[in-house]
Design an enzyme around this catalytic site. Structure first.
Site, short mmCIF file in Angstrom:
data_model
loop_
_atom_site.label_atom_id
_atom_site.label_comp_id
_atom_site.label_asym_id
_atom_site.label_seq_id
_atom_site.Cartn_x
_atom_site.Cartn_y
_atom_site.Cartn_z
N PHE A 43 2.77 6.76 2.01
CA PHE A 43 3.97 7.35 1.42
C PHE A 43 3.65 8.41 0.37
CE2 PHE A 43 5.41 2.83 2.21
CZ PHE A 43 6.11 3.13 3.36
N PRO A 85 0.82 -1.22 0.00
CA PRO A 85 0.00 0.00 0.00
C PRO A 85 0.86 1.27 0.00
CG PRO A 85 -0.88 -1.58 1.56
CD PRO A 85 0.44 -2.14 1.08
N CYS A 86 0.45 2.22 -0.82
CA CYS A 86 1.26 3.42 -0.99
C CYS A 86 0.68 4.66 -0.32
CB CYS A 86 1.46 3.72 -2.48
SG CYS A 86 -0.07 4.15 -3.33
N GLN A 87 -0.55 4.57 0.19
CA GLN A 87 -1.21 5.77 0.68
C GLN A 87 -0.38 6.54 1.71
OE1 GLN A 87 -2.52 2.76 0.36
NE2 GLN A 87 -4.64 2.83 -0.32
#
Length: 149
Positions: free
Chosen positions: A74, A70-72
């Site tokens: 970052f 998951p990138c949220q």
């Protein structure tokens, strides 16, 4: 790990790879992945539980693993922070766990450029150090998705 609806799977498939197993916990993404890839095994659930099972049972020879955690937490677009950012960010470390238990020859970790920001760099640093400790060589670069279709 974190197969989503299967976009990266299609890219690897186009390059001649076959997918031994996809891992995803979002039910709608799993449904889409299964619909488009009925020949691929899908583990529906938490990647940490998958890793525990993989420690006990092999999938056979694994040439490459790919994770897109998951990138949220970052993302530069995440200006206010979310309630699960820390938990999601820590899922990045599962890349190293997958390398360790799979014995893959190659590992690809993909996330957003925001991992390089001062407040997030500790995650990237730990992934790099732990991957080197497993004996892997590293290539680290920031790519622009628009350059790749």
């Amino acid at each position: 790990g974190f197969s989503g609806a299967g976009g990266m799977h299609l890219g690897y498939k186009a390059e001649g790879f076959s997918t031994a197993c996809a891992v995803e916990m979002n039910p709608k993404a799993v449904q889409t992945f299964r619909l488009n890839n009925p020949d691929v095994r899908v583990y529906e659930g938490d990647i940490r539980n998958f890793i525990k099972k993989l420690e006990k049972k092999s999938l056979g020879r694994i040439d490459a693993i790919h994770t897109s955690s998951p990138c949220q937490g970052f993302s530069k677009a995440n200006r206010c922070g979310g309630q699960n950012d820390e938990v999601n960010n820590e899922l990045s470390y599962t890349f190293v766990d997958l390398l360790r238990v799979s014995g893959a020859l190659v590992g690809v970790f993909e996330n957003v450029e925001g991992m390089w920001m001062a407040k997030n760099i500790r995650y990237l640093r730990r992934i790099l150090i732990d991957t080197i400790a497993l004996g892997y060589q590293l290539r680290v670069q920031v790519l622009k998705a628009c350059d790749y279709g």
